[in-house]
Scaffold this motif. Structure first.
Motif, PDB file in Angstrom:
ATOM      1  N   SER A 192       0.812  -1.213   0.000  1.00  0.00           N
ATOM      2  CA  SER A 192       0.000   0.000   0.000  1.00  0.00           C
ATOM      3  C   SER A 192       0.849   1.269   0.000  1.00  0.00           C
ATOM      4  CB  SER A 192      -0.917   0.007   1.222  1.00  0.00           C
ATOM      5  OG  SER A 192      -0.155  -0.084   2.418  1.00  0.00           O
ATOM      6  N   THR A 193       2.142   1.140   0.298  1.00  0.00           N
ATOM      7  CA  THR A 193       2.987   2.344   0.376  1.00  0.00           C
ATOM      8  C   THR A 193       4.390   2.155  -0.184  1.00  0.00           C
ATOM      9  OG1 THR A 193       3.654   1.733   2.621  1.00  0.00           O
ATOM     10  CG2 THR A 193       1.817   3.262   2.428  1.00  0.00           C
ATOM     11  N   LEU A 194       4.902   0.956  -0.215  1.00  0.00           N
ATOM     12  CA  LEU A 194       6.323   0.743  -0.507  1.00  0.00           C
ATOM     13  C   LEU A 194       6.665   0.919  -1.988  1.00  0.00           C
ATOM     14  CD1 LEU A 194       7.045  -2.297   1.848  1.00  0.00           C
ATOM     15  CD2 LEU A 194       7.394   0.138   2.301  1.00  0.00           C
ATOM     16  N   ASP A 195       7.951   1.145  -2.250  1.00  0.00           N
ATOM     17  CA  ASP A 195       8.457   1.436  -3.593  1.00  0.00           C
ATOM     18  C   ASP A 195       8.378   0.184  -4.470  1.00  0.00           C
ATOM     19  OD1 ASP A 195       9.945   2.018  -5.874  1.00  0.00           O
ATOM     20  OD2 ASP A 195      11.445   3.188  -4.777  1.00  0.00           O
ATOM     21  N   LEU A 196       7.470   0.182  -5.428  1.00  0.00           N
ATOM     22  CA  LEU A 196       7.297  -0.994  -6.287  1.00  0.00           C
ATOM     23  C   LEU A 196       8.520  -1.216  -7.178  1.00  0.00           C
ATOM     24  CD1 LEU A 196       5.072  -3.174  -7.101  1.00  0.00           C
ATOM     25  CD2 LEU A 196       4.870  -1.801  -9.177  1.00  0.00           C
ATOM     26  N   LYS A 236      14.742 -10.790 -11.517  1.00  0.00           N
ATOM     27  CA  LYS A 236      15.422 -10.662 -12.813  1.00  0.00           C
ATOM     28  C   LYS A 236      14.411 -10.386 -13.926  1.00  0.00           C
ATOM     29  CE  LYS A 236      19.225 -13.823 -11.566  1.00  0.00           C
ATOM     30  NZ  LYS A 236      18.695 -14.230 -10.238  1.00  0.00           N
ATOM     31  N   ARG A 237      13.172 -10.155 -13.551  1.00  0.00           N
ATOM     32  CA  ARG A 237      12.093  -9.897 -14.530  1.00  0.00           C
ATOM     33  C   ARG A 237      11.193  -8.754 -14.076  1.00  0.00           C
ATOM     34  NH1 ARG A 237       8.464 -15.371 -13.653  1.00  0.00           N
ATOM     35  NH2 ARG A 237      10.005 -16.420 -12.387  1.00  0.00           N
ATOM     36  N   PRO A 238      11.759  -7.565 -13.915  1.00  0.00           N
ATOM     37  CA  PRO A 238      10.963  -6.426 -13.430  1.00  0.00           C
ATOM     38  C   PRO A 238       9.783  -6.085 -14.344  1.00  0.00           C
ATOM     39  CG  PRO A 238      13.074  -5.691 -14.307  1.00  0.00           C
ATOM     40  CD  PRO A 238      13.157  -7.174 -14.200  1.00  0.00           C
ATOM     41  N   GLU A 239       9.885  -6.492 -15.614  1.00  0.00           N
ATOM     42  CA  GLU A 239       8.786  -6.217 -16.546  1.00  0.00           C
ATOM     43  C   GLU A 239       7.518  -7.005 -16.177  1.00  0.00           C
ATOM     44  OE1 GLU A 239      11.013  -9.768 -18.021  1.00  0.00           O
ATOM     45  OE2 GLU A 239      11.585  -7.775 -17.270  1.00  0.00           O
ATOM     46  N   ASP A 240       7.679  -8.075 -15.390  1.00  0.00           N
ATOM     47  CA  ASP A 240       6.534  -8.891 -14.979  1.00  0.00           C
ATOM     48  C   ASP A 240       6.005  -8.517 -13.597  1.00  0.00           C
ATOM     49  OD1 ASP A 240       6.535 -10.397 -17.305  1.00  0.00           O
ATOM     50  OD2 ASP A 240       7.876 -11.934 -16.501  1.00  0.00           O
ATOM     51  N   VAL A 241       6.580  -7.490 -12.982  1.00  0.00           N
ATOM     52  CA  VAL A 241       6.175  -7.090 -11.627  1.00  0.00           C
ATOM     53  C   VAL A 241       5.214  -5.897 -11.708  1.00  0.00           C
ATOM     54  CG1 VAL A 241       6.958  -6.270  -9.382  1.00  0.00           C
ATOM     55  CG2 VAL A 241       8.323  -7.951 -10.645  1.00  0.00           C
ATOM     56  N   VAL A 242       4.141  -5.976 -10.937  1.00  0.00           N
ATOM     57  CA  VAL A 242       3.118  -4.931 -10.934  1.00  0.00           C
ATOM     58  C   VAL A 242       2.529  -4.835  -9.539  1.00  0.00           C
ATOM     59  CG1 VAL A 242       1.224  -6.506 -11.564  1.00  0.00           C
ATOM     60  CG2 VAL A 242       1.081  -4.090 -12.240  1.00  0.00           C
ATOM     61  N   GLY A 243       1.958  -3.700  -9.215  1.00  0.00           N
ATOM     62  CA  GLY A 243       1.255  -3.553  -7.944  1.00  0.00           C
ATOM     63  C   GLY A 243      -0.229  -3.821  -8.128  1.00  0.00           C
ATOM     64  N   ARG A 254       1.836   0.827 -11.639  1.00  0.00           N
ATOM     65  CA  ARG A 254       2.678   0.572 -12.809  1.00  0.00           C
ATOM     66  C   ARG A 254       4.119   0.973 -12.508  1.00  0.00           C
ATOM     67  NH1 ARG A 254       1.216   2.691 -18.945  1.00  0.00           N
ATOM     68  NH2 ARG A 254       2.697   1.330 -20.063  1.00  0.00           N
ATOM     69  N   GLY A 255       4.987  -0.019 -12.441  1.00  0.00           N
ATOM     70  CA  GLY A 255       6.395   0.263 -12.202  1.00  0.00           C
ATOM     71  C   GLY A 255       7.066   0.826 -13.441  1.00  0.00           C
ATOM     72  N   ASP A 256       8.276   1.325 -13.273  1.00  0.00           N
ATOM     73  CA  ASP A 256       9.015   1.904 -14.397  1.00  0.00           C
ATOM     74  C   ASP A 256       9.230   0.891 -15.519  1.00  0.00           C
ATOM     75  OD1 ASP A 256       9.136   4.246 -13.009  1.00  0.00           O
ATOM     76  OD2 ASP A 256      11.215   4.001 -12.340  1.00  0.00           O
ATOM     77  N   LYS A 257       9.336  -0.388 -15.149  1.00  0.00           N
ATOM     78  CA  LYS A 257       9.631  -1.413 -16.153  1.00  0.00           C
ATOM     79  C   LYS A 257       8.470  -2.381 -16.384  1.00  0.00           C
ATOM     80  CE  LYS A 257      14.621  -1.189 -15.380  1.00  0.00           C
ATOM     81  NZ  LYS A 257      15.844  -1.944 -15.008  1.00  0.00           N
ATOM     82  N   THR A 258       7.326  -2.148 -15.753  1.00  0.00           N
ATOM     83  CA  THR A 258       6.171  -3.030 -15.959  1.00  0.00           C
ATOM     84  C   THR A 258       5.778  -3.000 -17.432  1.00  0.00           C
ATOM     85  OG1 THR A 258       5.362  -2.512 -13.736  1.00  0.00           O
ATOM     86  CG2 THR A 258       3.831  -3.576 -15.248  1.00  0.00           C
TER      87      THR A 258
END
Length: 696
Positions: free
Chosen positions: A410-414, A422-429, A446-450
């Motif tokens: 709910s608050t932390l840096d995604l 090793k797959r930041p493109e697959d990480v989302v909040g 939406r992360g920088d690399k999502t």
């Protein structure tokens, strides 16, 4: 293109409404209906007309894409279309299937005869936009279904199946087979009988005890409607149907409709209606963006949040494996999920066999090896970065390529969380709101690399589980919690200055919130806010300490969970009770800070809390964290209890006038007790105010 297809079948002219997805009655379609009726009237070979829809639906009412455009009111308007149909010299039969709502139902009521499939959906839902039916619905529906039934439908906006009206004059026939053929057969029968055409407007409407009924109904509606003028206006319109000749009743309806169009409540409800639809659109993700198939979901953490998240997917028929390191926690989580379904069965909201089918989709695990084949995994573990790191490093090593790794933070840096893989493109909040199986809001971070593909998938799955998904960029607290910080901060500062918890909460609840900021803090848990503040104190040494809130937490007063917070709570009772101990703490802290308490008005409480939301919202817009102002409104309407009749914080500021908001903030800046710079207007707010513009 919106149009009405004209086709001749023997002696019958078919007019097919064609304006996907729900055959909204846009200008071109209205024009096409009128042209079709006139064409049929001018052809001696045509004996009757059947109006039907395409795509398995009659009409969902007005074309919302024309709202606010000249086409919306251009002639032929819907009342004009209905008049053309009603005065037709040849019988007009409505063949109703799928949706028959709002203007669509009014159109059908203007036809001489109506045939429907039993499960067609019927409604006059205009009240949900702060309006009433404006094309004769309040005058014609009572004539065919009776005054009481009509009033209930119009005031509630409820959707019901057509078969509910069996025995009434709403539908002349029901079709279990070929609707079009059955409607044509009825038209042919009418022609052969050569009887005067039936017009709903000519039907008598009465109630044996009209005065007493309307008085009773007014009392009930007044209690229910509270902040909404439309339900009582609906009652006035229906009463006119009983007490006045038809044309005078129509005039009353149109006058009341025009009055409601000008109310701030209707403006707010219409804004919310369109804002919710707009929120699902992500500018750089088109309909052609590929998405991934989600057949199996993993949820990490079997606590209240994790089990609530799991229920959403079970409801949608998607198998879920819920994981927790402790078997005891797993057992509690499963028991909670089972109790939710058992509760629905007991209340008659679900059949026992359906509940068992949902529960059969639930699996449990205490080892990450169970996640080798999941398509989406959502962690709902403790809000601590080191804990998240262990989880995501393990998921990265365990889950198959292409699996989406989502955090419920709910608050932390995604972005930092994504960096553990090793797959930041697959990480989302995927930030759910508690209780997760009840609250509509889903913040999609939406992360920088999502990747776009992941975003498209998550927005799609949000609809599947019936959530209102709103996209947020990465920042501390994202949209909702970042804004709620200043909102609660102002409430806590006013405690220092002289207000009481009861006074603050009462003022905000009178404004329209379900609960005030201090009651909300007690519900969420004071320890959560305290943990965030302690982190922020370290990151921002100059940040003003919230002494009273911190002191109560130091005493172990975390709210409802401990039986004491800003209020005290008795076992088994969530009602907030005044606690003299809180008064003592507040007085003690004021003395330590050298503050002499002063009287604070309800107006100041509301303005300081709400404008704190608005100013932070403006900064969020400037930074591109939110895509649009209306997204911020939807976050607060669906996740934080902002009063719907006020349209959300940004819409409310627009209604007040941004220059007036900025002026109030100038006055608050002079307060020596506030955080330096806190009431400095966001540059976007200043610019829009200077230009005479609005957020939305």
């Amino acid at each position: 293109m919106s149009t009405a297809h004209y086709e001749v079948k023997g002696e019958i002219a078919l007019i097919r409404l064609d304006n996907p997805p729900v055959n909204g009655l846009g200008y071109d379609l209205r024009r096409g209906i009128v042209d079709g009726i006139r064409k049929a009237e001018g052809d001696n070979a045509i004996k009757a007309v059947v109006i039907t829809g395409t795509n398995g639906t009659f009409s969902g009412g007005a074309d919302i894409r024309e709202f606010g455009t000249p086409k919306m009111m251009a002639e032929p308007s819907l009342p004009t279309v209905i008049n053309v149909i009603e005065t037709s010299s040849k019988p007009v039969v409505a063949a109703v299937d799928g949706n028959c709502m709002g203007g669509g139902l009014e159109l059908a009521l203007g036809c001489h005869y109506r045939v429907a499939t039993p499960n067609a959906s019927v409604a006059l839902p205009e009240v949900k936009l702060g309006l009433l039916p404006g094309a004769g619905g309040t005058q014609r529906l009572p004539r065919v279904v009776g005054v009481e039934h009509a009033l209930n439908l119009i005031v509630s906006g409820t959707t019901v199946p057509a078969k509910m009206f069996q025995g009434s004059a709403l539908f002349d026939q029901y079709s279990e087979g070929d609707l079009e053929a059955d409607a044509a057969a009825l038209a042919d029968q009418v022609v052969k009988e050569d009887k005067p055409l039936k017009r709903v407007r000519d039907m008598r409407v009465s109630h044996p005890k009209a005065e007493a009924f309307f008085m009773f109904a007014r009392n009930g509606i007044s209690q229910m409607a509270k902040n909404y003028p439309a339900p009582l206006k609906c009652l006035e319109a229906v009463r006119a149907a009983v007490e006045k000749p038809f044309d005078e009743g129509l005039q009353t309806e149109r006058q009341l409709f025009a009055e409601l169009m000008q109310t701030p409540e209707s403006a707010a409800l219409r804004h919310a209606f369109f804002a919710e639809r707009e929120a699902s659109k992500v500018p750089d993700i088109g309909k052609d963006t590929p998405s991934r198939e989600i057949k199996h979901v993993g949820v990490i953490g079997a606590g209240t949040m994790g089990s609530g998240i799991a229920i959403n997917f079970l409801n949608a028929g998607i198998p879920v494996t819920i994981l927790d390191m402790k078997q005891e926690s797993l057992d509690k989580g499963v028991a909670h999920i089972r109790s939710v379904y058992e509760g629905r069965v007991k209340k008659g909201r679900m059949k026992q066999e359906d509940a068992e089918q949902k529960l059969a989709l639930l699996h449990t695990a205490t080892d990450y090896d169970a996640y080798t084949d999941v398509d989406l995994v959502i962690e709902a573990v403790f809000e601590d970065m080191s804990v998240k790191q262990k989880v995501f490093e393990t998921l990265d090593a365990t889950c198959k390529p292409g699996a989406i790794l989502a955090s419920n933070t709910s608050t932390l840096d995604l972005n930092k969380i994504a960096g553990f893989t090793k797959r930041p493109e697959d990480v989302v909040g995927m930030h759910f709101f508690s209780p997760a199986n009840v609250m509509k809001l889903l913040e999609v971070v939406r992360g920088d690399k999502t990747s776009k593909e992941v975003m498209a998938t998550v927005m799609k799955i949000g609809k599947t589980i019936k959530k209102t998904a709103v996209v947020s960029g990465v920042c501390d607290g994202f949209i909702g919690n970042r804004m709620v910080g200043p909102y609660q901060r102002e409430a806590l500062i006013m405690l220092e200055e002289g207000a009481t918890p009861q006074q603050i909460d009462k003022a905000i609840e009178k404004f329209g919130f379900v609960m005030g900021p201090l009651r909300m803090a007690d519900l969420a848990g004071g320890d959560i806010g305290w943990a965030i503040r302690k982190r922020q104190y370290e990151e921002k040494p100059d940040m003003k300490r919230l002494v009273i809130a911190d002191r109560l937490c130091e005493m172990g007063r975390y709210g409802q969970k401990t039986g004491a917070g800003f209020y005290r709570y008795e076992p088994g009772n969530r009602s907030p009770l005044h606690d003299p101990e809180v008064d003592r703490v507040i007085e003690e802290c004021r003395k330590e800070m050298g503050i002499t308490p002063r009287k604070i008005s309800s107006k100041e409480i509301v303005e300081r809390c709400i404008y704190a939301l608005v100013n932070e919202g403006a900064r969020i817009l400037e930074e591109g964290i939110a895509q649009r102002a209306s997204d911020i409104d939807i976050v607060y309407l669906t996740g934080y209890g902002f009063p719907v009749h006020r349209g959300g914080p940004m819409h409310y500021a627009d209604q007040v006038g941004l220059m007036n908001v900025e002026r109030a903030m100038e006055q608050f800046r002079a307060n020596p007790n506030v955080q330096p710079g806190f009431w400095e207007p966001a540059p976007l707010l200043t610019k829009l105010a200077a230009d005479g513009k609005t957020f939305n």
